[in-house]
Design an enzyme around this catalytic site. Structure first.
Site: not given
Ligand code: NAD
Length: 420
Positions: A66, A111-113, A152
């Site tokens: 995202i 952003a992050k995934g 992460d």
């Protein structure tokens, strides 16, 4: 944390973040377009990841990336591998990244995934396959000047190395496609300690601003992983007494202060802090409520809630973890006069040193540890100063002040880029 999981107010993580942004936006002079744009992601990608498992059968995992905002620089944010990963959670974390990079003023967006999988039940070869498949499916939406992932939950320098390899196999050697890499592959010195070290510096500065010496101050740390152990170690080096720390198995307490170097060694040897010599055993809830000057929650989200906020006995909370305080707990802490340094400032040391890593990759010139620490300290303390002054000027919490500073910075950049 899944989208069904609720904070004490019944808000999901995404709703909590949107609530904080809305509250800050109400205090700023934003147009309808600006308010709507910052509350929704720029791009949402969901991919399927078919993987042949070691026993020969096929599994299809789902991966998300995202991308919330890239107005001030490439999208930036970690990738987590966890069974609870879903679109709402990843969206909330992507939004927080935009505000985190903006409040410390590093030239990235947010952003992050995530991939919905359980690495604790998978072999290294299976995790590698998922990672390489994910990079192939994301294609050109990641890249050193597009979107730069990082480790992460349950991803680490090895996973970043596979991403570099997979991406570079079609684009030429591009270490700047991710940060948090092994040092041998373009990682930076000082990245592993950065978030915890930053928390300790922020705690020191916050107490100083409140007119209290950090030396001999009493510190409690929940979580003794990457963030918590470095925060405790640096706090002790700076002269604080770390009275209590905990991990998933429980905690330890010594009113004269724990010997953190020995505790790190004990934790490495036994896999936990419990049963450390010269310490009483305590549980995680008691740790959060002990009488101390600084509490650093550095494990999970939503640990300070309406159920325990009334019993918190710290003068300052430095949020090492992301979103450890629920919205309703925040109100209780404020009414008790407890100063909360919010996550987007307190744990920004990691993304700040990721920025140093990326800029070293782009220049192919590598820094020494003293330079990394010096520049990290300057950035974090100047962000805290700015947020502190804003909170005094606006008569609001540090969390609200941090969101106001961050949103203003992003909106100013948007106004310069937009045509109308
Ligand atoms: P980690 O996996 O290295 O450590 C997590 C620690 O929390 C471990 O000691 C674990 O035992 C403990 N823990 C887990 N469940 C617990 C429970 N129920 N009660 C008490 N302790 C528990 O993770 P980390 O990298 O140190 O990250 C911790 C937090 O900080 C996360 O919220 C993460 O998103 C956030 N964060 C990390 C970084 C970073 O650079 N690592 C940067 C920003 C934010």
């Amino acid at each position: 944390m899944s989208s069904e999981s609720k904070s004490g107010t019944g808000l999901s993580t995404l709703e909590s973040v949107q609530h904080m942004v809305d509250t800050a936006a109400n205090a700023l002079d934003l147009t309808e377009r600006e308010r709507k744009v910052i509350q929704s992601p720029f791009r949402e990608v969901r991919v399927e990841l078919p993987v042949r498992m070691d026993d020969g059968h096929w599994e299809v995992f789902h991966g998300y990336r995202i991308q919330h905002d890239n107005t001030r620089g490439p999208f930036k944010g970690g990738i987590r591998y966890h069974p609870s990963v879903d679109e709402d959670e990843v969206t909330a974390l992507a939004m927080l990244m935009t505000w985190k990079t903006a409040v410390v003023d590093v030239p990235f967006g947010g952003a992050k995934g995530g991939v919905n999988c359980d690495p604790s039940k998978m072999s290294k070869a299976e995790v590698q396959q998922i990672t390489r498949q994910f990079v192939r499916r994301l294609g050109n939406i990641i890249g050193p000047e597009e979107d730069i992932p990082a480790p992460d939950v349950n991803t680490n320098p090895q996973v970043m190395a596979w991403i570099v390899d997979e991406y570079s196999s079609r684009s030429g050697y591009k270490p700047g496609v991710v940060t948090g890499k092994p040092i041998e592959l373009g990682g930076t010195v000082g990245r592993i300690e950065a978030t915890g070290r930053g928390c300790a510096w922020i705690a020191q500065q916050a107490l100083t601003k409140l007119g209290m010496p950090f030396k001999d101050s009493r510190v409690a740390v929940q979580g003794f992983g990457n963030v918590g152990s470095h925060a405790a170690k640096v706090a002790a080096e700076l002269g604080a007494k770390v009275l209590a720390v905990s991990d998933v198995n429980g905690g330890v307490y010594n009113s004269d202060g724990l010997n953190i170097d020995s505790l790190i060694e004990h934790s490495k040897r036994t896999g936990t802090v419990v049963e450390f010599d010269n310490a009483e055993q305590i549980d995680n809830d008691s740790l959060l409520c002990i009488d101390c000057d600084v509490l650093i929650p550095a494990a999970l989200d939503k640990v300070v809630t309406a159920k325990n906020a009334d019993r918190i006995n710290a003068k300052v909370i430095v949020e090492g973890a992301n979103a450890p305080t629920t919205v309703d707990a925040d109100d209780i802490l404020e009414s008790k006069g407890i100063t909360v340094v919010p996550d987007i400032v307190a744990n920004a040391g990691g993304v700040t040193v990721s920025y140093f890593e990326w800029s070293q990759n782009m220049q192919h010139y590598y820094w020494k540890i003293d330079r990394v620490r010096e520049e990290l300290q300057a950035i974090l303390l100047s962000a805290l100063d700015e947020v502190w002054s804003r909170s005094e000027r606006d008569g609001c919490s540090l969390r609200q002040a941090a969101f106001r500073v961050a949103i203003e910075r992003v909106i100013t950049a948007k106004r310069m880029r937009w045509m109308d």
